[in-house]
Scaffold this motif. Structure first.
Motif, short mmCIF file in Angstrom:
data_model
loop_
_atom_site.label_atom_id
_atom_site.label_comp_id
_atom_site.label_asym_id
_atom_site.label_seq_id
_atom_site.Cartn_x
_atom_site.Cartn_y
_atom_site.Cartn_z
N ARG A 1 1.71 0.77 -5.05
CA ARG A 1 1.02 -0.45 -4.63
C ARG A 1 1.08 -1.54 -5.73
O ARG A 1 0.74 -1.30 -6.89
CB ARG A 1 -0.43 -0.14 -4.32
CG ARG A 1 -1.30 -1.39 -4.13
CD ARG A 1 -2.56 -1.11 -3.36
NE ARG A 1 -3.59 -2.13 -3.58
CZ ARG A 1 -3.64 -3.30 -2.91
NH1 ARG A 1 -2.77 -3.56 -1.97
NH2 ARG A 1 -4.60 -4.18 -3.18
N GLU B 1 -4.32 -8.78 -1.23
CA GLU B 1 -5.72 -8.39 -1.34
C GLU B 1 -6.57 -9.61 -1.04
O GLU B 1 -6.14 -10.74 -1.25
CB GLU B 1 -6.02 -7.88 -2.76
CG GLU B 1 -7.35 -7.20 -2.93
CD GLU B 1 -7.51 -5.99 -2.03
OE1 GLU B 1 -6.95 -4.94 -2.37
OE2 GLU B 1 -8.17 -6.11 -0.96
N GLU C 1 0.85 -1.19 0.00
CA GLU C 1 0.00 0.00 0.00
C GLU C 1 0.88 1.23 0.00
O GLU C 1 2.06 1.17 0.36
CB GLU C 1 -0.92 0.02 1.22
CG GLU C 1 -0.20 0.06 2.55
CD GLU C 1 -1.14 0.09 3.75
OE1 GLU C 1 -2.30 -0.33 3.59
OE2 GLU C 1 -0.70 0.52 4.83
#
Lengths: 380, 380, 380, 380
Positions: free
Chosen positions: B155, B314, B138
């Motif tokens: 990212r 993710e 991130e």
């Protein structure tokens, strides 16, 4: 390469920086932060970088010499007191580098041991991922059986047991015999890469032929059997006989006498043992060489990434290790840690050449592109 | 291969052997022998073989999960308390495997850390033998400058700093940024192979281009500049951008939907980052991959020689490590030691795929021929 | 290398030797000997060595230019008169080097042809050992189907059909399309290495996707699918798209503008098409490259062992072949025989760059260690 | 591979297609088109594809046997009539394959010749790109001098002169000597890859040592001089001595007798000559092997892409070439074209083994990935 051979320190650099003194409150917060790191299994780099990432290799392993005159009698006493057999597997006594904190390691990657087998004794068969070899400085009478192929062991022979080959040894005489074992046990242990499997209690073939089947198939110069055209990870030659090693070295010195390029440097002949299917090293982690210096000859002073173990095979001379000279006699073993400066010197008055066997972990560093060499007076 | 996946012990074998009890005199002699071994820096194999040469890899490193929700705040606190600069070099906080006795090592070979750079901060330039990469879960705003080439970090990007390239980082914004670093520090330290050199205090080029020069020259699919025809040890691509990784994974799943072979297994897409000059791994010691599982998909259970570190990019799911299930969320990191059994499972109800970045030491084992894989239910 | 670039002759050397004139009797015996040689299928070396073993390569192939403005109309006429179908297989018209005695060969190793497919036509599927590619200088509307994977063909695309892959083409529009084919037909014919097999009459998949499955799996920069980790003899990428080639060349020139090393020489950008599994050439016998010269730029004068075929893609300029200058326009093709001196020059006043596609047999010579290059003014 | 061993034809396929008969007008247009093709140096594929791209290799070269009893006397007559010296360079008489239209080629790629040197004669030094070897079926007394290293030539020896090494021969006795030469002259001529340079008129070293310096440095089994650690394109061993070849073959048959895997097939021993720096073929274009069949033994029937030349060294037997049996005696040479079916049979009643030397162009096909083998009854 512009790297210097000698270490300097992060500390000396850091010391030159005037950081502001923390306030008491800051110091307390910092202390708390480090405690919280610890709780979460975290460690900051900035407090450790000097040790973790030194300017040049800073091995814990130290240069050291073991005397054959000490080793052999101790091995013989073990022969009297300790049976050889399943479970303990081998009557092998390892060189433990004084810098490595009580581990049975000659260097971080290499194992070196004297193995002793009494008359009529058998060391049972097993196999393991670890790559192994034997080198014989004196004696005879033992056959090592590698995947069912009996291999005679005699003075000057270099014998292979690459990873995952079943092997055992048996003494066909009434006399004991001792030799050195070299393996990558420390590396494999460090890397968590080892598998082990027990085999038969006695060797699977007790025949005592002069030469092994592997030699009959493979040990012909420049020739390859059509039945063996697939390259092999390790050399298919189980025994590199002394007569060939000796002849190769003798010819190099004769060629030098005749004015032709053949030696590594003046008076210094050397061969590398190779895998005939690739021309490369005999095993993926271990390099083996034999060096011969004429009386009075000396090598350059060299530093290399990676470690090695040497054994004097014949003659007398000395080694300089990080500036300290040690005299050497037949059978003596010494260790050169990574980036230690070493040079060899053959006694000037000697009637024989100074012959040394060497093995090292160089293939590991070459295959992973970490190899570097520094030759005093030559590398810039 | 017929090797079993589970350990048995030398001890259990040895225990089955009824050796004759030594007489008191023999016991005394033996004790004296061991004392004499010790004096001469010798250690017998037979008392140590079970630990030294286990039946299967028996790592001290243990499976472990670090939570991003723990890591990031600690890194931020370090950002407030610890300056970044020459000497300490980097504000990096390493994952310390609980099994490795307080060393800053994720596994015996691999280093993994969270690095944190405050707004407008600069981490000074240096270079070292150790191979390094960064992966960004991130944030944005930092440029890493590799041999003078400024490389944006965002990212999903995977960024390389192969051994002996000068590099520093600078934050071009007012906001802090954190990412993970992966290096072979433990291996290089173990192997005594590291060199280190300081560079400039500030980065040598403070430009902030969208893509680096290395990408402009090299990141074109299947194309190679004629000015760069010599193969390089490590990849010349400084940044592997998320848009390409994402597209490659998406296409694999679409191809699977259309009935064509493209994925590793049902619902499991994956790519390996490669050196375009060889098609091999990006660096000699480190493999990097990205895995994507469809919601509800699972991998087989696998054991491999060598260790790896994963980070969730993710989605949500879980990993089973040696039989124990741990749930995972974005940013979480976990370690798989050598020969540990692992499998991944994506949450069934999730609206997104389960995306994970992985790096490992596999090239070390492949190059040294120690690699082995065991797939539950398939390997015999 | 000290070899001169120019030929001298055995004859001139032999002429300098005054051999004794044979007596009539000797002459008769010699004549009889040659007759007896002939009867036994024998030929002496000494009468042939000058031709067989010249001082430098002395190709029969000659430099030659074919004009696109001549080729295309002839191909269109063939489109009207000659059906495409099983037996004849392809409506391809080969460049026949004027020096090669009426063979359909551009050079001794390489085949180059213009292939023409009318609206709605299909070239049936087949496969062969010969390695093939297509390059599109203009037009669109045809899909080539390679092992069942439909591959769109458009201007600037470079498309592969490596040996032994089934392939056919079909035109999905009402308009004709033409492109160039490059193969190693002459080499394979010479070497008696070719196999051929008929496939289906129509292509096995008539879909017309924008990008092929092979691209979706493989054409991501520096990424490799985990489902495709075995290296392949030829590239798995079926189409190298113009947008990537163009971008790679453009970036090289921009980097040059910014003062960074990126081009082959001043004003000369170039890429090589590669096999992403190895970083090497796309096929074992054929190298393919794309070159771009800024207006006014020129290359050095080069001689190479091995032959090549070039096609102008865009812009205008000239080539100097063994000292003779020929002007070039879009679509023009020319051949450079082995060891011929060549240099390129982009027109100075041009508003576009001078773009050329090139293919050659260089991998043959590199793999067999016959490659040599001579650069005028640089090679000694 | 599912390819059939036998040819079928494009013609037979095309014949099955009923194309509409062209109208007279169409025929005239077509004729004009072909004339226009010709004018522009163009040739259509569709009229030539059957010859250019046959279903299986269809070599022009034919199987053929040359008798030593014919060759040697013709060479001796040349010895009387034709001087050896600068310009003609060598008194070599080449096997001219009857299918190759009067070229001095044994096969499209390989040159094979008998070379004859009278007592006290010298063949002057030169060098060339072409790779060369010599094999001695009988006689002795000549030394070949390779880059200044005198190499004795004796029965059974295989001697190398890799490309671009200076070499000459001189006969140190009063008796003539003949041997066979093998080179890649046809390939290098075809490929326009040859360079040639004259050397000294007499050999540069007239010494007559038993073994060459190259052997003294390199011909030790599994050993490599530390002064020669860079791999070389071709083998550094100038002479592979008969005693080693013979021993290697003898051991294979003995191992077979003892029940161990060692031979290619029952009663068929064989070795390949290799480059000890790589384990691969001795030169980039030429493979050399020696085969020994026990009396009565036979090989399988094999087809291979690529051609080879065999010479009988000892014993008697026969070869079946494309179904036709030819008996063979000592010194006889025969040629196997690409994809021709061959098998060997040793005479059953013979008191000696059937010994044959073989060389081929196999490395060309393997390096370019065109190699295929078909074994009757085994390949599917």
């Amino acid at each position: 390469m512009s790297i210097s051979a000698e270490n300097t320190t992060h500390e000396s650099v850091a010391a030159g920086i005037t950081a502001p003194e923390p306030t008491p409150e800051e110091a307390a917060q910092l202390e708390q932060l480090y405690r919280d790191f610890d709780k979460e299994n975290l460690i900051p780099l900035w407090t450790e970088i000097g040790d973790l990432m030194p300017m040049v290799p800073s091995p814990k392993a130290v240069p050291h010499v073991w005397r054959w005159s000490d080793l052999y009698p101790l091995a013989a006493r073990a022969g009297d007191l300790v049976p050889v057999g399943r479970g303990g597997e081998r009557r092998a006594i390892a060189l433990a580098n004084p810098g490595l904190g009580g581990t049975a390691y000659a260097t971080p990657t290499l194992w070196a041991a004297i193995q002793y087998l009494g008359g009529r004794e058998t060391a049972p068969e097993h196999r393991h991922s670890q790559n192994a070899f034997r080198f014989v400085v004196e004696g005879e009478g033992v056959w090592t059986v590698v995947n069912g192929d009996p291999v005679r062991m005699s003075r000057g022979d270099f014998l292979l047991t690459p990873g995952w080959n079943f092997h055992g040894h048996h003494n066909d005489t009434d006399e004991p015999m001792a030799w050195i074992d070299g393996l990558d046990i420390p590396f494999v242990h460090y890397a968590d890469a080892g598998f082990f499997e027990f085999g038969t209690e006695r060797v699977t073939d007790e025949a005592t032929p002069d030469i092994s089947r592997s030699e009959r198939l493979w040990a012909h110069p420049g020739l390859r059997p059509l039945s063996g055209l697939d390259d092999t990870t390790s050399s298919p030659i189980a025994a590199y006989r002394w007569k060939y090693t000796d002849a190769a070295l003798r010819e190099q010195l004769l060629l030098e006498d005749e004015g032709h390029p053949a030696t590594v440097s003046q008076g210094h002949a050397a061969i590398r043992y190779t895998n005939p299917t690739t021309g490369g090293d005999v095993m993926p982690t271990i390099r083996a060489e034999f060096h011969r210096l004429r009386a009075g000859a000396a090598t350059e002073t060299v530093r290399e990434v990676g470690s090695s173990v040497w054994q004097v095979f014949e003659g007398s001379g000395s080694v300089v290790l990080n500036g300290e000279t040690r005299t050497l006699a037949k059978g003596d073993l010494f260790v050169v840690p990574s980036w230690a400066a070493w040079s060899l010197q053959a006694d000037a008055g000697s009637r024989t050449e100074f012959d040394l066997f060497r093995f090292s972990d160089a293939p590991i560093f070459e295959r992973l592109n970490f190899n570097r060499t520094y030759i005093e007076g030559r590398t810039k």
